[in-house]
Write an enzyme that holds these catalytic residues in place. Structure first.
Site, PDB file in Angstrom:
ATOM      1  N   PHE A 194       0.813  -1.225   0.000  1.00 17.53           N
ATOM      2  CA  PHE A 194       0.000   0.000   0.000  1.00 17.53           C
ATOM      3  C   PHE A 194       0.839   1.264   0.000  1.00 17.53           C
ATOM      4  O   PHE A 194       0.376   2.319   0.421  1.00 17.53           O
ATOM      5  CB  PHE A 194      -0.968   0.012   1.192  1.00 17.53           C
ATOM      6  CG  PHE A 194      -1.727  -1.263   1.364  1.00 17.53           C
ATOM      7  CD1 PHE A 194      -2.647  -1.651   0.407  1.00 17.53           C
ATOM      8  CD2 PHE A 194      -1.522  -2.089   2.458  1.00 17.53           C
ATOM      9  CE1 PHE A 194      -3.344  -2.837   0.527  1.00 17.53           C
ATOM     10  CE2 PHE A 194      -2.207  -3.276   2.584  1.00 17.53           C
ATOM     11  CZ  PHE A 194      -3.132  -3.660   1.623  1.00 17.53           C
ATOM     12  N   GLU A 241      -5.915   2.511  -6.767  1.00 15.20           N
ATOM     13  CA  GLU A 241      -6.238   3.478  -5.722  1.00 15.20           C
ATOM     14  C   GLU A 241      -7.635   4.066  -5.803  1.00 15.20           C
ATOM     15  O   GLU A 241      -8.192   4.467  -4.789  1.00 15.20           O
ATOM     16  CB  GLU A 241      -5.242   4.655  -5.692  1.00 15.20           C
ATOM     17  CG  GLU A 241      -4.112   4.591  -6.646  1.00 15.20           C
ATOM     18  CD  GLU A 241      -2.747   4.544  -5.953  1.00 15.20           C
ATOM     19  OE1 GLU A 241      -1.841   3.954  -6.514  1.00 15.20           O
ATOM     20  OE2 GLU A 241      -2.581   5.096  -4.861  1.00 15.20           O
ATOM     21  N   PRO A 288     -11.559  -8.134 -14.985  1.00 15.72           N
ATOM     22  CA  PRO A 288     -12.629  -7.646 -14.102  1.00 15.72           C
ATOM     23  C   PRO A 288     -12.642  -8.322 -12.732  1.00 15.72           C
ATOM     24  O   PRO A 288     -13.122  -7.744 -11.761  1.00 15.72           O
ATOM     25  CB  PRO A 288     -13.914  -7.953 -14.878  1.00 15.72           C
ATOM     26  CG  PRO A 288     -13.530  -8.846 -15.991  1.00 15.72           C
ATOM     27  CD  PRO A 288     -12.065  -8.707 -16.233  1.00 15.72           C
TER      28      PRO A 288
END
Ligand SMILES: Cc1cc2nc3c(=O)[nH]c(=O)nc-3n(C[C@H](O)[C@H](O)[C@H](O)COP(=O)(O)OP(=O)(O)OC[C@H]3O[C@@H](n4cnc5c(N)ncnc54)[C@H](O)[C@@H]3O)c2cc1C
Lengths: 756, 336
Positions: A256, A721, A648
């Site tokens: 992250f 993000e 997806p």
């Protein structure tokens, strides 16, 4: 080799791998334990390091008594600033690819304490347990100085930073006269916000295993978002050549942003390995995960003015963020507020305040995750004051160009996000007034917000090797911190050469592979994916040329454009019965392998003429307990426009995970500072709260259609993000709708609701 | 982790011999029992507790749940929290206890945690856990970091100027309301400790959590026959929906006479160094109609001496609302 960008073409044909919900190609390795993380590489004679952390926040070490620790059999060495080997003096030797302006933190450099929990010694022993025990026998005496960890006080000396970090743009100059427009506005709101410190806290703690080889070369297994960044750092700090340091980090258990900069365990492990001429591992503990970069604490003000019909007449967004004494960490917090809505009078202001903390560090959607919620809560407050539906107000001030620059967006399907998201959520059934949707003691509220993130691309290089058996290996020195990079890259390569997924493999996390930028900013598919496409396009052209040159072959004289690549075959578009397998083409040309390398370069010219961004609309439902202030986020719909979605399934996981974090940001996450000690106190997972399963209910992710030929050859913007941006605002707005209370300090814990 | 020796006896007598000769209370002892280990081992790894010797009591056969002669239940000290909460008799006769246990920790932890260990789990005060900070409970005389620091989760009742930590257990709050009895074996034979006397307030000796002696073993917890199955509940208020310690919790148990409260038991968790009960508040309820108004009155009596610190004053109002909510739920009173 520089490959010319190609037009997004072969991607949408039937049989395409791109856009398919392919399951993670590394999934089996991950669930069976076959995937190895930095602290899992074992080697004979491995020694273990344990870090001693500072008890004070600022001052000096007077003495470190290591005698008791060193006396234990099995303790190999205790490294401190007193006995460390010589280290470089120049700042540039300590800089990494994500370093802001300033002087990077240097572990064990001298006796100075810059922040609480600063690493001040490393114990190396034959076992982890022994090293940890020995660390406790080390006695440190300090001379403490006064420290500053209170942002409100520090902000009295706030200053305006320059362009102090790659990718950072200072706010644009004011346009119009926002303060006057605000004063004269028919309707206005003026709100103050706080954002608490958050630590990245990936599941895997930071660790480095440095394998020492007899010839003095090193193999480094590091938790990193960029193996090349790790390699450069180790080479620069320890004065080693690139060919004597190889970084191999095939798996990363989340990061992250925490792996964008080399963290001190890397320094420690390398220092010990080089000095002791032994392989060494250093792994941080969970409390030590609170000893380095973090999402900075932020104070903000957003003031909006409007006419009675909802036309925005004034936007003011001011932010002050913490940074350390030694570096100017900056992120784009306020600029978005000049970009989201049409408005003639805009003033944006961004400042830094120095504190005695470690330098903050990019954390998922740095800046936007902090700034956008402030703007979007203010928009909701304005809508409430205008008596207008918040979605209607957003549409009223919608913009097709970026008002900060006047440039059109390369694509912006935000309207479609609004429409599809609202439909899925049932937004039109919302009753306007706060506190109007009660169920017993539960107050129900619906809120929404907009999200935005940049669509960026960097240069990257990929190599490819096609075997005569039709197996393809592609590689680039990027990382996969969890988004599914292995899978997406495999799909892109398989797609272009028309190969089944299981004949293609992708390599990453190795400094011997061709150059890739840090994995961050949602630009890996865009940057590395484009390089993969470029190198596969080259192989495709080569194969076509080889086939065309076969005089007695069925594809004689045809060009790549005349062919379809599918199922391992080159097939003529004109007549699908004219075909050759890859194996046949290579055999006929006496080739066992075809190899190539290509660099992808952004379409700088057309990109410069456009604003590039991903957008989203988030709708949230909350249930707030009227007596107890507890909040359940019972439903979230996130509609995202991010160009072409390569996969997806993994993309949905990204957005879902980000929404979960958004729930945490809105309601739970906060590193709490004891101001008298200058120290984060809730440094474990018992007390640093992130959402648990029971906090997470329905999350519905929609990807809307969006065409974009400018962002990159794939037309894919990246979704790492965007999923988090705006979620806290949607939740805060839903809490307002439920309770009538406007909460602007994140996280919105139950005491804040009860006391508002 | 410091080096320690380990011993696993297979009888209560042998276990007692393992701790024999130690004086003082169990909190300070150098030889400690280890049961599920979910609290003790964490504290050892954090260097907060430094026992020299561990006596593993998992093979003593104290893991049964049995009927007692007076119609109650005897919960073995080594019965797991999960097995206790899911025991059919506990669920039917002491639903408040079952609910309280299940409100604590996580499924994995409850599978390891034992009933005896739950009683003796230590506070979750940040300062207690962080050896780089002052804490009178961890190192007497160093001061209380929480008093001037981050104290959002700390005590509002019964605290001292030496310590404002709270007892973190959920199970114990229900046991306090049920007036359970702790059965103990030691060199002086068996004895029983009423639940209210088991834990201590911090006073001048915050480093001591309980009145269990250093050479004693908890063998069981006895539940009296009255389980308040018809009118009781456990309400836990926390920062997330699961896997967080209580900011405030309430065990509420009533005996009803139609719409009138005959007797009431009320215990609070997350607010003090021990599960908090107050006879005056319970007396306030007895003989009164089961109404929100009388519940509120009782709550105010219970909280009359509550005092907030810099970050936790909200707990006072929260506790009042939680008490009213829990009593209403226990009594079956509609909350408008
Ligand atoms: C992350 C986390 C979250 C948690 N959340 C909660 C929560 O929300 N609510 C809650 O109530 N609890 C919670 N717990 C605490 C958990 O309930 C306790 O750790 C558990 O009950 C302790 O039991 P144990 O058997 O593992 O004890 P151990 O760790 O083995 O022992 C604890 C102490 O008890 C002593 N001891 C154990 N048995 C006996 C005996 N028979 N006689 C004398 N002394 C004995 C030991 O010597 C030791 O000092 C949580 C724990 C963790 C780690």
């Amino acid at each position: 080799m520089i490959a010319k960008p190609t037009i997004p073409d072969p991607l949408d044909r039937p049989g395409s791998q791109i856009g398919k919900p392919v399951s993670r190609v590394d999934g089996r390795l991950k669930v069976t334990g076959g995937a190895k993380y930095a602290a899992e590489f074992n080697t004979p004679g491995l020694a273990h390091g344990y870090i001693v952390s500072s008890a004070i926040a600022r001052g000096r070490i007077l003495a470190v008594d290591t005698a008791k620790a060193l006396a234990l059999p099995g303790v190999l060495q205790v490294f401190t600033h007193e006995n460390r080997p010589s280290l470089p003096w120049f700042d540039r030797k300590w800089k990494d690819d994500d370093a802001p302006k300033g002087s990077p933190f240097r572990p064990l450099y001298d006796a100075t304490i810059h922040h609480a929990l600063q690493p001040i010694a490393l114990v190396v022993a034959e076992s982890f347990e022994l090293a940890r025990y020995a660390a406790r026998l080390i006695h440190v005496t300090y001379e403490a100085d006064d420290h500053q960890t209170d942002l409100r006080e520090a902000s009295a000396h706030a200053f305006t930073p320059g362009k102090d970090k790659g990718g950072f743009q200072p706010p644009p100059k004011p346009r119009g006269d926002a303060d006057r427009a605000l004063a004269e506005a028919e309707v206005s709101v003026d709100l103050q916000f706080t954002q608490a410190v958050e630590h990245h806290n990936p599941m895997e703690m930071h660790a480095s295993t440095v394998v020492y080889h007899n010839d003095g070369t090193l193999t480094v297994h590091d938790k990193t978002q960029g193996p090349l960044n790790t390699q450069t750092y180790v080479c620069n700090v320890f004065d080693l050549s690139k060919d004597s340091v190889r970084v191999i980090s095939p798996f990363v258990g989340g990061a992250f942003g925490s792996g964008l900069r080399p963290q001190h365990q890397l320094f420690m492990a390398a220092l010990a390995a080089i000095t002791l001429k032994r392989s060494v591992r250093v792994e941080l503990t969970r409390p030590q995960m609170f000893s380095f970069g973090h999402r900075p604490e932020t104070l903000q003000r957003v003031a909006l003015g409007a006419r009675k019909d909802g036309t925005l007449t004034a936007v003011i967004h001011e932010a002050v963020q913490e940074t350390s004494q030694n570096e100017n960490y900056v992120e784009v917090v306020v600029n978005w507020s000049g970009q989201q809505y049409t408005c003639d009078n805009v003033r944006l202001d961004y400042k830094l305040a120095r504190m005695d903390t470690h330098t903050p560090l990019d954390q998922r959607a740095p800046g936007a995750a902090t700034g956008i919620p402030a703007l979007e809560i203010a928009i909701d407050a304005l809508a409430a004051k205008l008596g207008m539906d918040p979605l209607e107000l957003r549409l009223k001030n919608y913009t097709e160009v970026d008002p900060n620059t006047g440039k059109p967006f390369s694509s912006k399907e935000l309207r479609t996000c609004f429409r599809q998201g609202a439909e899925r959520f049932g937004w039109h059934k919302r009753s306007h007034a706060p506190r109007s949707m009660r169920e017993g003691r539960q107050l129900v509220g619906w809120g929404m917000a907009t999200g935005v993130w940049d669509a960026m691309q960097g240069q990257a290089v990929a190599s490819a090797r096609l075997g005569i058996d039709g197996t393809l290996t592609v590689g680039s020195a990027t990382a996969d911190i969890g988004p599914g990079t292995y899978t997406a890259m495999t799909q892109i390569a398989a797609d272009i050469l028309g190969l089944p997924i299981d004949q293609v493999s992708f390599q990453l996390g190795d400094s011997n592979l061709p150059m890739a930028p840090l994995q961050g900013g949602s630009w890996t598919v865009s940057s590395v994916g484009s390089a993969v496409k470029a190198v596969c396009d080259r192989l495709r052209d080569k194969l076509a040329g080889l086939a065309a040159g076969l005089n007695d072959g069925p594809l004689k004289g045809l060009r790549a454009d005349d062919l379809v690549f599918a199922d391992g075959f080159l097939i003529a578009k004109a007549d699908p019965s004219w075909r050759m397998s890859i194996t046949e083409v290579m055999r006929a040309n006496d080739l066992l392998v075809l190899e190539d390398e290509a660099r992808s370069i952004p379409y700088y010219k057309s990109q410069m003429q456009h604003a590039l961004g991903t957008h989203s609309a988030i709708f949230a439902e909350v249930r707030v307990d009227e007596d107890l202030g507890t909040v359940q986020v019972t439903r979230v719909v996130s509609a995202v426009a991010a160009g072409r979605i390569i996969n997806p399934k993994t993309a949905r996981s990204q957005v879902m995970g980000a929404v979960v974090w958004g729930i945490g940001m809105a309601l739970e996450e906060e590193s709490m500072t004891d101001q008298s000690l200058g120290r984060f106190m809730n440094h474990d997972f018992g007390e640093y709260h992130i959402p648990v399963n029971a906090d997470v209910h329905d999350i519905d992710v929609i990807f809307v259609e969006e065409q974009d030929d400018i962002v990159n050859p794939l037309g894919a913007k990246g979704v790492g993000e965007i999923g988090i941006v705006g979620v806290p605002a949607a939740i805060a707005n839903a809490i307002y709708h439920a309770t009538g209370k406007r909460l602007c300090d994140l996280p919105i814990t139950l005491d804040r609701i009860l006391e508002a | 982790m410091r080096a320690f020796s380990y011993h696993r006896p297979d009888s209560v007598d042998a276990a007692l011999r393992g701790v024999a000769g130690q004086s003082g209370t169990t909190t300070e002892a150098a030889v400690k029992f280890v049961a599920g280990g979910t609290n003790l081992l964490d504290l050892m790894k954090a260097d907060v507790m430094r026992p020299e010797r561990l006596v593993d009591i998992s093979r003593l056969g104290l893991d049964r749940i049995e009927e007692t002669a007076d119609g109650g239940l005897r919960l073995g000290a080594l019965a797991r929290n999960a097995d206790t909460a899911h025991d059919e008799r506990v669920q039917a006769r002491y639903p408040m206890l079952s609910k309280a246990i299940l409100a604590g920790a996580s499924a994995q932890l409850r599978n390891m945690a034992t009933n005896g260990g739950n009683l003796l789990q230590r506070t979750r005060c940040y300062y207690f856990y962080d050896t780089g900070t002052p804490c009178n409970k961890r190192e007497p005389g160093t001061g209380c970091g929480a008093l001037t620091g981050v104290n959002r989760i700390h005590a509002i009742l019964g605290a001292s100027d030496r310590c404002i930590a709270v007892h973190p257990s959920d199970m114990c709050v229900a046991l306090a309301a049920l007036e359970a009895v702790v059965r103990v074996s030691g060199p002086r034979g068996e004895r029983t400790i009423p639940f209210a006397d088991f834990h201590r307030l911090p006073g001048d000796t915050p480093h001591i959590d309980s009145n269990l002696a250093a050479d004693e073993l908890i063998t069981a917890i006895d539940l009296p026959a009255e389980g308040f199955a018809d009118h009781s509940t456990y309400l836990k208020v926390r920062d997330r929906a699961s896997y967080a310690f209580a900011l405030v919790s309430v065990a509420a148990a009533l005996e009803m006479d139609g719409q009138t409260v005959r007797t009431a038991r009320l215990a609070l968790g997350g607010v003090a160094h021990k599960p908090w009960r107050d006879p005056a508040a319970e007396a306030e309820l007895a003989g009164r109609p089961a109404s929100l108004e009388s519940f509120r009155k009782a709550a105010r009596v219970l909280l009359r001496d509550a005092r907030g610190q810099s970050h936790n004053a909200f707990k006072i109002g929260l506790a009042e609302r939680a008490i009213v909510r829990a009593l209403a739920e226990a009594a079956g009173v509609e909350h408008p």
